[in-house]
Write an enzyme that holds these catalytic residues in place. Structure first.
Site: not given
Ligand code: PMP
Length: 411
Positions: A120, A200, A203, A226, A369
């Site tokens: 991401h 990270d 998910q 999430k 993203c």
């Molecule tokens: N890492 C991953 C794997 C994600 O899926 C996301 C959110 N889609 C993020 C980071 C970023 O999270 P946040 O927008 O809640 O800061």
């Protein structure tokens, strides 16, 4: 299965005279009554300033904030101390804090940062910026297609994580292809060369064991929203080793032990990393969300989402004109979990999402993203379907019918 715990579904049906088919839990999850009530009850009965007042509302608000921190520590693993748990604004801020901190105290032009090309943006751009500022190298583990399944190239990872590598940062579960990456292997590679390993878990935190600190990782990050909790709150769990190394990320109230006109001294972790008025109501929401998750059982939440995922996957494979981007998990098996991306060969991803929305089916379309990943797959956008605990078999049948009938819109 636990749909009735989430008031949005009943309210949506009343407002739109149609059930909501919510298939975008990978973007953000819906909120159970327990979380909504805990947050509003606290604002109605116990709200006060944290760590700043001698009056009783302030004292109990501070206690509740610290209890939420302890609850997060327990949720990760029994050996985690609450001072290792730092509240941020989200996974994104947690990763920025890490990248900025490493840049300040650790990275030099001789160093290398290793991430994967399937990350991401929030686990890629902060590291790119840190590499630029410290003039060090950033290297990417490639996503490769082995026997019709995308996965990270672990042989390349072994070569890239070498003696000058200082940080390795990878996602546990990918937000586009839904694959589970070999975190144990990344930790092992990092440990061998003395690199810090960041995981990270945005998910995976709601459904998987994320105690990677036990295996030797140095940081685990995720977002409350999430995990059926509120937006505006993230978690950063640091290894004891990193607590003493990372500098503060922001400066201001609460994070100091003394201040003069010549400068300031920082307090200990976690307050050292939490400048300003903290996200108190959100922390209470996360506490309630963790209670909700544990009352149902992470494993049960995972099984439910995976079973729906499996049935979606087998239905999708029967539909003509759809290209599925399948991924493989660390074990080499195909991903049959709860996040899937595909494209329709005749209808653009954004149109797919708009048409499905006209049937009250919410899916995500776009680059998710993860531009480098999308480019690697050779497309400009994908449709993503993801499942949560409130999803039902009817969600699967409705979305499959919606996809099957997409071509009719073109006629
Ligand atoms: N890492 C991953 C794997 C994600 O899926 C996301 C959110 N889609 C993020 C980071 C970023 O999270 P946040 O927008 O809640 O800061």
């Amino acid at each position: 299965m636990w749909r009735n715990d989430f008031p949005i579904f009943e309210n949506y049906t009343q407002q739109h005279s149609s059930p909501l088919r919510y298939l975008d839990s990978a973007a953000t999850s819906m909120k159970p009554n327990a979380v909504i009530k805990a947050m509003s009850h606290f604002m109605e009965t116990g709200y006060g300033s944290v760590h700043r007042g001698a009056y009783r509302l302030s004292v109990t608000a501070s206690e509740k904030y610290e209890q939420a921190r302890q609850r997060v520590a327990q949720f990760i693993g029994p050996e985690i101390d609450s001072n290792q748990v730092i509240f941020t604004r989200g996974t994104t801020e947690s990763l920025n804090l890490l990248a900025a901190g490493f840049c300040e105290v650790l990275l030099t032009p001789e160093c290398r940062i290793v991430v994967s090309e399937a990350e991401h943006h929030s686990n890629m751009i902060p590291w790119q910026q840190a590499a630029k500022k410290s003039e060090c190298e950033i290297a990417y583990v490639s996503l490769v297609n082995e026997n019709e399944g995308w996965q990270l190239n672990m042989e390349q990872a072994e070569r890239l994580v070498s003696s000058n590598t200082k940080v390795v940062s990878v996602a546990h579960v990918g937000n586009v292809l839904g694959q589970t990456n070999s975190i144990a292997k990344f930790i092992e590679l990092s440990k061998k060369v003395g690199a810090f390993c960041v995981v990270d878990c945005a998910q995976s935190a709601a459904t998987h064991d994320i105690n990677f600190l036990k295996l030797g990782a140095d940081a685990v990050v995720f977002s409350a929203h999430k995990l059926f909790g509120p937006t505006g709150l993230g978690v950063l769990v640091l290894s004891k080793k990193l607590l003493n190394i990372l500098p503060p990320y922001q400066y201001g109230g609460s994070m100091v032990s003394s201040v003069t006109l010549n400068g300031a001294e920082w307090s200990e972790s976690p307050t050292k990393y939490e400048a300003g008025t903290p996200p108190l109501v959100e922390a209470i929401g996360l506490h309630a969300a963790i209670d909700w998750i544990e009352s149902k059982g992470k494993e049960n939440l995972k099984t439910h989402a995976n079973e729906l995922g499996k049935s979606f996957l087998s239905g999708l494979k029967e539909i003509k004109n759809v290209t599925l981007y399948e991924a493989k998990n660390e074990t080499g098996s195909f991903n049959t979990q709860s996040i899937f991306s595909f494209r329709h060969n005749q209808v653009h991803a954004h149109d797919v999402a708009t048409i499905l929305d006209s049937h009250h089916i919410a899916v995500r379309a776009g680059h998710h993203c993860a531009w480098p990943l999308i480019q690697k797959l050779g497309v400009d956008a994908l449709v993503r379907v993801s499942f949560g605990p409130y999803c039902a078999p009817e969600d699967v049948s409705d979305v499959l019918n919606g996809i099957k009938n997409l071509h009719k819109v073109l006629l």
